[in-house]
Structures are given as structure tokens and as C-alpha cells.
Design a protein around this motif. Structure first.
Motif, PDB file in Angstrom:
ATOM      1  N   PRO A  90       0.837  -1.203   0.000  1.00  0.00           N
ATOM      2  CA  PRO A  90       0.000   0.000   0.000  1.00  0.00           C
ATOM      3  C   PRO A  90       0.870   1.250   0.000  1.00  0.00           C
ATOM      4  CG  PRO A  90       0.180  -0.829   2.223  1.00  0.00           C
ATOM      5  CD  PRO A  90       0.935  -1.795   1.351  1.00  0.00           C
ATOM      6  N   ARG A  91       0.281   2.385  -0.371  1.00  0.00           N
ATOM      7  CA  ARG A  91       1.017   3.651  -0.318  1.00  0.00           C
ATOM      8  C   ARG A  91       1.142   4.150   1.118  1.00  0.00           C
ATOM      9  NH1 ARG A  91      -1.313   7.834  -4.591  1.00  0.00           N
ATOM     10  NH2 ARG A  91       0.399   9.021  -3.653  1.00  0.00           N
ATOM     11  N   ARG A  92       0.123   3.840   1.949  1.00  0.00           N
ATOM     12  CA  ARG A  92       0.131   4.279   3.328  1.00  0.00           C
ATOM     13  C   ARG A  92      -0.797   3.379   4.131  1.00  0.00           C
ATOM     14  NH1 ARG A  92      -2.044  10.201   5.286  1.00  0.00           N
ATOM     15  NH2 ARG A  92      -4.034   9.134   4.938  1.00  0.00           N
ATOM     16  N   VAL A  93      -0.524   3.252   5.423  1.00  0.00           N
ATOM     17  CA  VAL A  93      -1.378   2.472   6.319  1.00  0.00           C
ATOM     18  C   VAL A  93      -2.039   3.436   7.298  1.00  0.00           C
ATOM     19  CG1 VAL A  93      -1.491   0.606   8.001  1.00  0.00           C
ATOM     20  CG2 VAL A  93       0.145   0.481   6.111  1.00  0.00           C
ATOM     21  N   LEU A  94      -3.353   3.305   7.445  1.00  0.00           N
ATOM     22  CA  LEU A  94      -4.116   4.122   8.384  1.00  0.00           C
ATOM     23  C   LEU A  94      -4.709   3.220   9.455  1.00  0.00           C
ATOM     24  CD1 LEU A  94      -5.617   6.636   9.418  1.00  0.00           C
ATOM     25  CD2 LEU A  94      -7.374   6.214   7.668  1.00  0.00           C
ATOM     26  N   PHE A  95      -4.271   3.413  10.711  1.00  0.00           N
ATOM     27  CA  PHE A  95      -4.803   2.650  11.834  1.00  0.00           C
ATOM     28  C   PHE A  95      -5.927   3.446  12.488  1.00  0.00           C
ATOM     29  CE2 PHE A  95      -0.494   0.984  11.377  1.00  0.00           C
ATOM     30  CZ  PHE A  95      -0.726  -0.382  11.432  1.00  0.00           C
ATOM     31  N   VAL A  96      -7.047   2.771  12.754  1.00  0.00           N
ATOM     32  CA  VAL A  96      -8.242   3.440  13.267  1.00  0.00           C
ATOM     33  C   VAL A  96      -8.752   2.739  14.518  1.00  0.00           C
ATOM     34  CG1 VAL A  96     -10.626   4.111  12.760  1.00  0.00           C
ATOM     35  CG2 VAL A  96      -8.903   4.176  10.943  1.00  0.00           C
ATOM     36  N   CYS A  97      -9.029   3.523  15.563  1.00  0.00           N
ATOM     37  CA  CYS A  97      -9.794   3.044  16.711  1.00  0.00           C
ATOM     38  C   CYS A  97     -10.881   4.071  16.997  1.00  0.00           C
ATOM     39  CB  CYS A  97      -8.909   2.768  17.925  1.00  0.00           C
ATOM     40  SG  CYS A  97      -8.091   4.199  18.637  1.00  0.00           S
ATOM     41  N   THR A  98     -11.584   3.941  18.086  1.00  0.00           N
ATOM     42  CA  THR A  98     -12.696   4.852  18.343  1.00  0.00           C
ATOM     43  C   THR A  98     -12.196   6.254  18.685  1.00  0.00           C
ATOM     44  OG1 THR A  98     -14.071   3.026  19.155  1.00  0.00           O
ATOM     45  CG2 THR A  98     -14.778   5.249  19.703  1.00  0.00           C
ATOM     46  N   GLY A  99     -11.395   6.373  19.754  1.00  0.00           N
ATOM     47  CA  GLY A  99     -10.987   7.684  20.231  1.00  0.00           C
ATOM     48  C   GLY A  99      -9.685   8.199  19.674  1.00  0.00           C
ATOM     49  N   ASN A 100      -8.924   7.344  18.955  1.00  0.00           N
ATOM     50  CA  ASN A 100      -7.595   7.735  18.479  1.00  0.00           C
ATOM     51  C   ASN A 100      -6.764   8.274  19.641  1.00  0.00           C
ATOM     52  OD1 ASN A 100      -6.137  10.152  16.181  1.00  0.00           O
ATOM     53  ND2 ASN A 100      -5.512   8.064  16.558  1.00  0.00           N
ATOM     54  N   SER A 101      -6.853   7.568  20.769  1.00  0.00           N
ATOM     55  CA  SER A 101      -6.120   8.007  21.954  1.00  0.00           C
ATOM     56  C   SER A 101      -5.176   6.946  22.498  1.00  0.00           C
ATOM     57  CB  SER A 101      -7.096   8.410  23.070  1.00  0.00           C
ATOM     58  OG  SER A 101      -7.806   7.278  23.555  1.00  0.00           O
ATOM     59  N   ALA A 102      -5.270   5.709  21.977  1.00  0.00           N
ATOM     60  CA  ALA A 102      -4.433   4.645  22.543  1.00  0.00           C
ATOM     61  C   ALA A 102      -3.962   3.671  21.464  1.00  0.00           C
ATOM     62  CB  ALA A 102      -5.198   3.912  23.649  1.00  0.00           C
ATOM     63  N   ARG A 103      -4.793   2.674  21.145  1.00  0.00           N
ATOM     64  CA  ARG A 103      -4.342   1.594  20.268  1.00  0.00           C
ATOM     65  C   ARG A 103      -3.875   2.062  18.899  1.00  0.00           C
ATOM     66  NH1 ARG A 103      -9.786  -1.633  21.395  1.00  0.00           N
ATOM     67  NH2 ARG A 103     -10.392   0.546  21.714  1.00  0.00           N
ATOM     68  N   SER A 104      -4.611   2.960  18.271  1.00  0.00           N
ATOM     69  CA  SER A 104      -4.246   3.381  16.914  1.00  0.00           C
ATOM     70  C   SER A 104      -2.934   4.164  16.903  1.00  0.00           C
ATOM     71  CB  SER A 104      -5.375   4.197  16.280  1.00  0.00           C
ATOM     72  OG  SER A 104      -5.737   5.303  17.096  1.00  0.00           O
ATOM     73  N   HIS A 105      -2.688   4.959  17.954  1.00  0.00           N
ATOM     74  CA  HIS A 105      -1.414   5.688  18.032  1.00  0.00           C
ATOM     75  C   HIS A 105      -0.250   4.724  18.239  1.00  0.00           C
ATOM     76  CE1 HIS A 105      -2.386   9.919  17.787  1.00  0.00           C
ATOM     77  NE2 HIS A 105      -3.435   9.722  18.546  1.00  0.00           N
ATOM     78  N   LEU A 106      -0.423   3.751  19.131  1.00  0.00           N
ATOM     79  CA  LEU A 106       0.623   2.760  19.332  1.00  0.00           C
ATOM     80  C   LEU A 106       0.878   1.979  18.050  1.00  0.00           C
ATOM     81  CD1 LEU A 106      -0.351   1.353  22.855  1.00  0.00           C
ATOM     82  CD2 LEU A 106       1.626   2.786  22.324  1.00  0.00           C
ATOM     83  N   ALA A 107      -0.195   1.625  17.350  1.00  0.00           N
ATOM     84  CA  ALA A 107      -0.045   0.848  16.115  1.00  0.00           C
ATOM     85  C   ALA A 107       0.724   1.624  15.059  1.00  0.00           C
ATOM     86  CB  ALA A 107      -1.420   0.438  15.587  1.00  0.00           C
ATOM     87  N   VAL A 156      -8.619  12.276   7.555  1.00  0.00           N
ATOM     88  CA  VAL A 156      -7.294  11.706   7.310  1.00  0.00           C
ATOM     89  C   VAL A 156      -7.298  10.723   6.147  1.00  0.00           C
ATOM     90  CG1 VAL A 156      -5.425  10.356   8.365  1.00  0.00           C
ATOM     91  CG2 VAL A 156      -6.739  11.961   9.755  1.00  0.00           C
ATOM     92  N   LEU A 157      -8.408  10.043   5.950  1.00  0.00           N
ATOM     93  CA  LEU A 157      -8.485   8.931   5.003  1.00  0.00           C
ATOM     94  C   LEU A 157      -8.174   9.352   3.579  1.00  0.00           C
ATOM     95  CD1 LEU A 157      -9.286   5.960   4.426  1.00  0.00           C
ATOM     96  CD2 LEU A 157     -11.649   6.774   4.167  1.00  0.00           C
ATOM     97  N   ASP A 158      -7.296   8.598   2.940  1.00  0.00           N
ATOM     98  CA  ASP A 158      -6.997   8.739   1.520  1.00  0.00           C
ATOM     99  C   ASP A 158      -7.499   7.478   0.812  1.00  0.00           C
ATOM    100  OD1 ASP A 158      -4.994   8.137  -0.885  1.00  0.00           O
ATOM    101  OD2 ASP A 158      -5.000  10.306  -0.534  1.00  0.00           O
ATOM    102  N   PRO A 159      -8.040   7.597  -0.415  1.00  0.00           N
ATOM    103  CA  PRO A 159      -8.578   6.415  -1.098  1.00  0.00           C
ATOM    104  C   PRO A 159      -7.577   5.282  -1.273  1.00  0.00           C
ATOM    105  CG  PRO A 159      -9.265   8.417  -2.219  1.00  0.00           C
ATOM    106  CD  PRO A 159      -8.270   8.838  -1.184  1.00  0.00           C
ATOM    107  N   ASP A 160      -6.286   5.604  -1.289  1.00  0.00           N
ATOM    108  CA  ASP A 160      -5.273   4.577  -1.490  1.00  0.00           C
ATOM    109  C   ASP A 160      -4.760   3.969  -0.179  1.00  0.00           C
ATOM    110  OD1 ASP A 160      -5.293   4.808  -4.271  1.00  0.00           O
ATOM    111  OD2 ASP A 160      -3.872   6.474  -4.226  1.00  0.00           O
ATOM    112  N   ASP A 161      -5.285   4.409   0.962  1.00  0.00           N
ATOM    113  CA  ASP A 161      -4.830   3.881   2.249  1.00  0.00           C
ATOM    114  C   ASP A 161      -5.239   2.421   2.438  1.00  0.00           C
ATOM    115  OD1 ASP A 161      -3.666   6.239   3.081  1.00  0.00           O
ATOM    116  OD2 ASP A 161      -5.384   6.889   4.287  1.00  0.00           O
ATOM    117  N   LEU A 162      -4.366   1.666   3.085  1.00  0.00           N
ATOM    118  CA  LEU A 162      -4.753   0.389   3.670  1.00  0.00           C
ATOM    119  C   LEU A 162      -5.252   0.710   5.068  1.00  0.00           C
ATOM    120  CD1 LEU A 162      -4.914  -2.694   3.957  1.00  0.00           C
ATOM    121  CD2 LEU A 162      -2.506  -2.650   4.692  1.00  0.00           C
TER     122      LEU A 162
END
Length: 215
Positions: A90-107, A156-162
Motif C-alpha cells: 500500500p502507499r500508506r497504512v491508516l490505523f483506526v480506533c474509536t478515540g484515536n487516543s491509545a491503540r491506533s497511536h501505538l499501532a 485523514v483517510l486517503d482512497p489509497d490507504d490500507l
């Protein structure tokens, strides 16, 4: 040897191999996966039970919709049986959680540590700030974690994101086509041990996925 034989026996069916292939990169509910593979629910349940009994697949309840369960591939059970095929980069990876306060930042931070492919994070319902326990967890593991404001996924989402959801609730909201899902328990308000457990799960999955991309 006996364990390997049980695993090989469990994998000795085309439907079960398709289930394992589908779970290589993404957790899924039985309903999602049975529909994706076009397998009748009663037959699908039989094959899942065979994989669970062999220790190849595990299942647990969603933290969002408690009526839903997720199937998870136990990668350790397959390590001696060969390496998964590479997948498109992929061109970029986007990690998503509910609050964007813990898991997605660590990921996202872990991904940047393990891959040259860019990574960002976002939330479906962003919090006001990164959870302080997230910062503490990153410090315990010597992880470079930028302190940035949580962001809304649509901004944040780009159409080419994984897109990889690392939260059951985020996965169960209106979805992004083609997303992957990792069912990581929410560590917020559960103490340092829960954050360390989430970190370990994310690290394992990220290393496994990053290694599959073509160089």
C-alpha cells in the motif's frame, strides 16, 4: 509432532484453508467470513470448530456489540508450516480506533518502527488528547510516539490507504471498503498491564503483516 499433525489435519480441507487465508491479515466475525466465502452457516461452523479444536483459530466476544464474536488466526500455530505469501504494497497504512487516543497511536508508531511504508492514525469519535497511559506505555517500550491531537478518520483517510481497525467498535461502525480488522482489547482505564498486552499484540501483528509486503 502430534501438535503439528493435528494442525495439518485441520488444514486438510479447501474451505478451512480459505478461512485461514482470510484470517491471515484480518480478524472477522463468523457471519462476515461465511458471507465472504459463500459457505452455508452450518457447514462454516463445523469447519471453524475443527480449526478451533486444533488451536489454529480462536474466538472471543466483541467489545462493541457483545452478541458478535470475532475469529482470530493463531499465527504461532502456523509458524512451522511455512511462510504466508506476500501481498501488494500500500502507499500508506491508516490505523483506526474509536478515540484515536491509545491503540491506533501505538499501532502507527510501531508500524513506523518496522516498515518504511508511511503510517498514520485516526478515530471514528476522536478524544480530546492522547491518553496519558498510552504515552507511558510507549516510554516503557522505548517507542517513539509523537504527541499529536487525535483526528477524525474522514479528515485523514486517503482512497489509497490500507485501513486497519484495531478496535471492535470502530470496525462495527459504517466501514471503509477493504479494511482489515484486528480485534485488540481496549486497554484504557485497565492499568499498565492492559496497555502492555495491547502493545505486544500490535507488535506481533505488525511484524507479521509488514513482512508479507513485496520488497
Amino acid at each position: 509432532m502430534d501438535r503439528r499433525a493435528r494442525i495439518h489435519a485441520a488444514l486438510g480441507d479447501p474451505v478451512r484453508l480459505r478461512i485461514v487465508d482470510s484470517l491471515q491479515t484480518s480478524d472477522a466475525s463468523p457471519t462476515e467470513l461465511a458471507g465472504m466465502l459463500n459457505v452455508p452457516s452450518n457447514l462454516f461452523a463445523h469447519h471453524v470448530q475443527a480449526l478451533v479444536s486444533a488451536g489454529v483459530v480462536s474466538r472471543h466476544h466483541s467489545e462493541g456489540d457483545g452478541r458478535r464474536t470475532y475469529l482470530h488466526l493463531e499465527q504461532d500455530a502456523l509458524e512451522s508450516l511455512g511462510t504466508a505469501s506476500p501481498v501488494a504494497v500500500p502507499r500508506r497504512v491508516l490505523f483506526v480506533c474509536t478515540g484515536n487516543s491509545a491503540r491506533s497511536h501505538l499501532a502507527a508508531a510501531l508500524w513506523r518502527q518496522n516498515s518504511a511504508i508511511p503510517a498514520v492514525s485516526a478515530g471514528t469519535h476522536p478524544a480530546d488528547r492522547i491518553n496519558p497511559a498510552t504515552v507511558d506505555a510507549a516510554a516503557r517500550h522505548d517507542l517513539d510516539l509523537p504527541i499529536v491531537e487525535p483526528r477524525q478518520m474522514d479528515d485523514v483517510l486517503d482512497p489509497d490507504d490500507l485501513v486497519i481497525t484495531v478496535c471492535d467498535r470502530a470496525h462495527e461502525t459504517p466501514k471503509v471498503p477493504g479494511e482489515l480488522h484486528w480485534s485488540i482489547p481496549d486497554p484504557v482505564d485497565k492499568g499498565p498491564e492492559a496497555f502492555d498486552a495491547a502493545y505486544t499484540q500490535l507488535e506481533h501483528r505488525i511484524k507479521a503483516l509488514a513482512s508479507r509486503f513485496d520488497s
